[in-house]
Motif scaffolding. Structure first.
Motif, PDB file in Angstrom:
ATOM      1  N   PRO A   1       6.581  32.631  31.124  1.00  0.00           N
ATOM      2  CA  PRO A   1       7.078  31.476  30.366  1.00  0.00           C
ATOM      3  C   PRO A   1       6.471  30.181  30.908  1.00  0.00           C
ATOM      4  CG  PRO A   1       8.878  32.974  30.861  1.00  0.00           C
ATOM      5  CD  PRO A   1       7.683  33.484  31.628  1.00  0.00           C
ATOM      6  N   GLY A   2       6.070  29.321  29.991  1.00  0.00           N
ATOM      7  CA  GLY A   2       5.445  28.068  30.384  1.00  0.00           C
ATOM      8  C   GLY A   2       3.931  28.121  30.392  1.00  0.00           C
ATOM      9  N   GLU A   3       3.360  29.322  30.350  1.00  0.00           N
ATOM     10  CA  GLU A   3       1.904  29.448  30.310  1.00  0.00           C
ATOM     11  C   GLU A   3       1.405  29.375  28.867  1.00  0.00           C
ATOM     12  OE1 GLU A   3       0.292  31.798  34.163  1.00  0.00           O
ATOM     13  OE2 GLU A   3       0.955  33.083  32.507  1.00  0.00           O
ATOM     14  N   ALA A   4       0.129  29.008  28.737  1.00  0.00           N
ATOM     15  CA  ALA A   4      -0.539  28.986  27.432  1.00  0.00           C
ATOM     16  C   ALA A   4      -1.581  30.095  27.408  1.00  0.00           C
ATOM     17  CB  ALA A   4      -1.194  27.635  27.192  1.00  0.00           C
ATOM     18  N   VAL A   5      -1.523  30.933  26.370  1.00  0.00           N
ATOM     19  CA  VAL A   5      -2.413  32.080  26.244  1.00  0.00           C
ATOM     20  C   VAL A   5      -3.167  31.986  24.926  1.00  0.00           C
ATOM     21  CG1 VAL A   5      -2.549  34.599  26.050  1.00  0.00           C
ATOM     22  CG2 VAL A   5      -0.920  33.549  27.641  1.00  0.00           C
ATOM     23  N   LEU A   6      -4.478  32.149  24.979  1.00  0.00           N
ATOM     24  CA  LEU A   6      -5.308  32.207  23.782  1.00  0.00           C
ATOM     25  C   LEU A   6      -5.611  33.663  23.462  1.00  0.00           C
ATOM     26  CD1 LEU A   6      -7.118  30.965  21.571  1.00  0.00           C
ATOM     27  CD2 LEU A   6      -8.962  30.871  23.279  1.00  0.00           C
ATOM     28  N   ASP A   7      -5.184  34.101  22.294  1.00  0.00           N
ATOM     29  CA  ASP A   7      -5.482  35.454  21.817  1.00  0.00           C
ATOM     30  C   ASP A   7      -6.625  35.327  20.821  1.00  0.00           C
ATOM     31  OD1 ASP A   7      -5.419  38.140  21.261  1.00  0.00           O
ATOM     32  OD2 ASP A   7      -3.644  38.038  19.973  1.00  0.00           O
ATOM     33  N   LEU A   8      -7.825  35.604  21.280  1.00  0.00           N
ATOM     34  CA  LEU A   8      -9.035  35.397  20.489  1.00  0.00           C
ATOM     35  C   LEU A   8      -9.373  36.662  19.702  1.00  0.00           C
ATOM     36  CD1 LEU A   8     -11.237  33.301  19.916  1.00  0.00           C
ATOM     37  CD2 LEU A   8     -12.470  34.156  21.916  1.00  0.00           C
ATOM     38  N   ALA A   9      -9.907  36.461  18.489  1.00  0.00           N
ATOM     39  CA  ALA A   9     -10.142  37.582  17.564  1.00  0.00           C
ATOM     40  C   ALA A   9      -8.822  38.296  17.291  1.00  0.00           C
ATOM     41  CB  ALA A   9     -11.192  38.555  18.105  1.00  0.00           C
ATOM     42  N   ALA A  10      -7.797  37.500  17.059  1.00  0.00           N
ATOM     43  CA  ALA A  10      -6.428  38.015  16.954  1.00  0.00           C
ATOM     44  C   ALA A  10      -6.150  38.725  15.650  1.00  0.00           C
ATOM     45  CB  ALA A  10      -5.432  36.866  17.137  1.00  0.00           C
ATOM     46  N   GLY A  11      -7.009  38.553  14.647  1.00  0.00           N
ATOM     47  CA  GLY A  11      -6.793  39.241  13.383  1.00  0.00           C
ATOM     48  C   GLY A  11      -5.505  38.814  12.710  1.00  0.00           C
ATOM     49  N   THR A  12      -4.643  39.770  12.436  1.00  0.00           N
ATOM     50  CA  THR A  12      -3.371  39.488  11.773  1.00  0.00           C
ATOM     51  C   THR A  12      -2.281  39.071  12.754  1.00  0.00           C
ATOM     52  OG1 THR A  12      -2.664  41.792  11.909  1.00  0.00           O
ATOM     53  CG2 THR A  12      -3.912  41.147   9.953  1.00  0.00           C
ATOM     54  N   ALA A  13      -2.652  38.828  13.990  1.00  0.00           N
ATOM     55  CA  ALA A  13      -1.750  38.318  15.035  1.00  0.00           C
ATOM     56  C   ALA A  13      -0.744  39.346  15.533  1.00  0.00           C
ATOM     57  CB  ALA A  13      -1.018  37.049  14.575  1.00  0.00           C
ATOM     58  N   VAL A  14      -0.973  40.631  15.237  1.00  0.00           N
ATOM     59  CA  VAL A  14      -0.053  41.635  15.762  1.00  0.00           C
ATOM     60  C   VAL A  14      -0.120  41.677  17.284  1.00  0.00           C
ATOM     61  CG1 VAL A  14      -1.736  43.539  15.532  1.00  0.00           C
ATOM     62  CG2 VAL A  14       0.717  44.030  15.532  1.00  0.00           C
ATOM     63  N   SER A  15      -1.306  41.462  17.857  1.00  0.00           N
ATOM     64  CA  SER A  15      -1.422  41.423  19.319  1.00  0.00           C
ATOM     65  C   SER A  15      -0.788  40.167  19.884  1.00  0.00           C
ATOM     66  CB  SER A  15      -2.904  41.500  19.731  1.00  0.00           C
ATOM     67  OG  SER A  15      -3.655  40.457  19.129  1.00  0.00           O
ATOM     68  N   THR A  16      -0.912  39.038  19.186  1.00  0.00           N
ATOM     69  CA  THR A  16      -0.345  37.776  19.662  1.00  0.00           C
ATOM     70  C   THR A  16       1.169  37.880  19.785  1.00  0.00           C
ATOM     71  OG1 THR A  16      -2.060  36.760  18.274  1.00  0.00           O
ATOM     72  CG2 THR A  16      -0.520  35.276  19.376  1.00  0.00           C
ATOM     73  N   VAL A  17       1.797  38.504  18.807  1.00  0.00           N
ATOM     74  CA  VAL A  17       3.247  38.700  18.855  1.00  0.00           C
ATOM     75  C   VAL A  17       3.634  39.541  20.064  1.00  0.00           C
ATOM     76  CG1 VAL A  17       5.196  39.785  17.668  1.00  0.00           C
ATOM     77  CG2 VAL A  17       3.578  38.381  16.382  1.00  0.00           C
ATOM     78  N   GLU A  18       2.845  40.573  20.339  1.00  0.00           N
ATOM     79  CA  GLU A  18       3.114  41.422  21.510  1.00  0.00           C
ATOM     80  C   GLU A  18       3.041  40.605  22.791  1.00  0.00           C
ATOM     81  OE1 GLU A  18       3.983  44.492  23.959  1.00  0.00           O
ATOM     82  OE2 GLU A  18       3.998  44.664  21.772  1.00  0.00           O
ATOM     83  N   TYR A  19       2.008  39.783  22.936  1.00  0.00           N
ATOM     84  CA  TYR A  19       1.824  39.029  24.177  1.00  0.00           C
ATOM     85  C   TYR A  19       2.856  37.913  24.307  1.00  0.00           C
ATOM     86  CZ  TYR A  19      -2.563  41.537  23.609  1.00  0.00           C
ATOM     87  OH  TYR A  19      -3.504  42.521  23.394  1.00  0.00           O
ATOM     88  N   ALA A  20       3.330  37.389  23.182  1.00  0.00           N
ATOM     89  CA  ALA A  20       4.343  36.334  23.209  1.00  0.00           C
ATOM     90  C   ALA A  20       5.698  36.851  23.690  1.00  0.00           C
ATOM     91  CB  ALA A  20       4.475  35.702  21.826  1.00  0.00           C
ATOM     92  N   ARG A  21       5.852  38.171  23.728  1.00  0.00           N
ATOM     93  CA  ARG A  21       7.100  38.746  24.255  1.00  0.00           C
ATOM     94  C   ARG A  21       7.326  38.340  25.703  1.00  0.00           C
ATOM     95  NH1 ARG A  21       6.982  44.950  23.712  1.00  0.00           N
ATOM     96  NH2 ARG A  21       8.905  44.644  24.882  1.00  0.00           N
ATOM     97  N   SER A  22       6.272  37.933  26.389  1.00  0.00           N
ATOM     98  CA  SER A  22       6.386  37.517  27.790  1.00  0.00           C
ATOM     99  C   SER A  22       7.081  36.176  27.941  1.00  0.00           C
ATOM    100  CB  SER A  22       4.977  37.419  28.396  1.00  0.00           C
ATOM    101  OG  SER A  22       4.231  36.409  27.730  1.00  0.00           O
ATOM    102  N   GLY A  23       7.204  35.427  26.838  1.00  0.00           N
ATOM    103  CA  GLY A  23       7.774  34.090  26.901  1.00  0.00           C
ATOM    104  C   GLY A  23       6.721  32.998  26.976  1.00  0.00           C
ATOM    105  N   ALA A  24       5.445  33.392  27.103  1.00  0.00           N
ATOM    106  CA  ALA A  24       4.356  32.411  27.114  1.00  0.00           C
ATOM    107  C   ALA A  24       4.114  31.895  25.703  1.00  0.00           C
ATOM    108  CB  ALA A  24       3.086  33.040  27.668  1.00  0.00           C
ATOM    109  N   TRP A  25       3.499  30.706  25.614  1.00  0.00           N
ATOM    110  CA  TRP A  25       3.071  30.156  24.330  1.00  0.00           C
ATOM    111  C   TRP A  25       1.725  30.777  24.000  1.00  0.00           C
ATOM    112  CZ3 TRP A  25      -1.100  27.164  22.584  1.00  0.00           C
ATOM    113  CH2 TRP A  25      -0.950  26.621  21.299  1.00  0.00           C
TER     114      TRP A  25
END
Length: 230
Positions: free
Chosen positions: A51-75
């Motif tokens: 939480p509090g970190e910023a993460v760039l999910d590059l080549a994220a497509g439909t953002a299914v991976s981004t949602v998974e990584y956001a489970r950590s509480g990071a932006w």
């Protein structure tokens, strides 16, 4: 669609992914026998965002991976150069941006971590993309790449190249909105670098402490690295 190479035109790649956006997530689950979800979970653990970190999910497509990584509480920001893919993930509640991996519309030193999930092999030249990821990562920040790989055990590698990848277009055809695209994807998987070669490319781009972890008999690998200066 022409035979896959490692020097594909970015506009051709974007057009291809626009064409497969409809049903893309379902087709991925079919062709990986559901392992795609497990690989994303393992990527999230290795990414180790907080939480509090910023993460760039590059080549994220439909953002299914981004949602998974956001489970950590990071932006987590989903970035992709295919507008069709981003529109396909419009219902996923994460920030999104259309972005060229070689000219990211992002400030220097702005992310604690950058991750790419099954998208690096579509970025050519790969070293330039890795250098651009380095630019937007804070000193001491992390890179995590989940990508297809080359199984180190020769019999498994033979089966992967001569059976699995040849069957892939046939298996995905009933589920895909653009069957020729999956012939390209199968060829790009066959032609991709082995784990050691990719690790060297990451290091040559300026990252340090490069290491990798084989998943599922080495069909997929996670590469992790750190930007110097932290």
């Amino acid at each position: 669609m022409s035979r896959a190479g490692l020097d594909k035109n970015p506009h051709d790649i974007a057009e291809m992914f626009d064409g497969v956006a409809k049903g893309y997530d379902r087709t991925n689950s079919v062709m990986t026998l559901g392992f795609d979800r497990r690989w994303r979970e393992q990527t999230r653990r290795v990414l180790d965002a907080a939480p509090g970190e910023a993460v760039l999910d590059l080549a994220a497509g439909t953002a299914v991976s981004t949602v998974e990584y956001a489970r950590s509480g990071a932006w987590c920001l989903a970035a992709d150069f295919s507008l069709g893919m981003l529109r396909g993930g419009a219902s996923r509640d994460v920030p999104k941006v259309a972005a060229d991996a070689f000219h990211l519309p992002l400030r220097d030193n702005s992310f604690d971590a950058v991750t790419v999930t099954f998208g690096l092999r579509n970025m050519s030249p790969t070293p330039a993309a890795l250098a651009e990821m380095l630019r937007v990562t804070k000193p001491g920040g992390r890179l995590v790449i989940c990508e297809v790989a080359q199984p180190p055990f020769r019999p498994i590698r033979w089966l992967y190249h001569h059976v699995v990848l040849r069957m892939l277009p046939l298996v995905t055809k009933p589920f895909s909105s653009n069957a020729p695209a999956y012939r390209y994807l199968a060829e790009s998987m066959r032609d991709w670098h082995d784990q050691k070669t990719l690790a060297r490319m990451i290091s040559d781009a300026g990252w340090q402490d490069v290491e990798w972890l084989n998943l599922t008999l080495g069909v997929v690998a996670l590469h992790r690295a750190v930007r110097p200066g932290g």
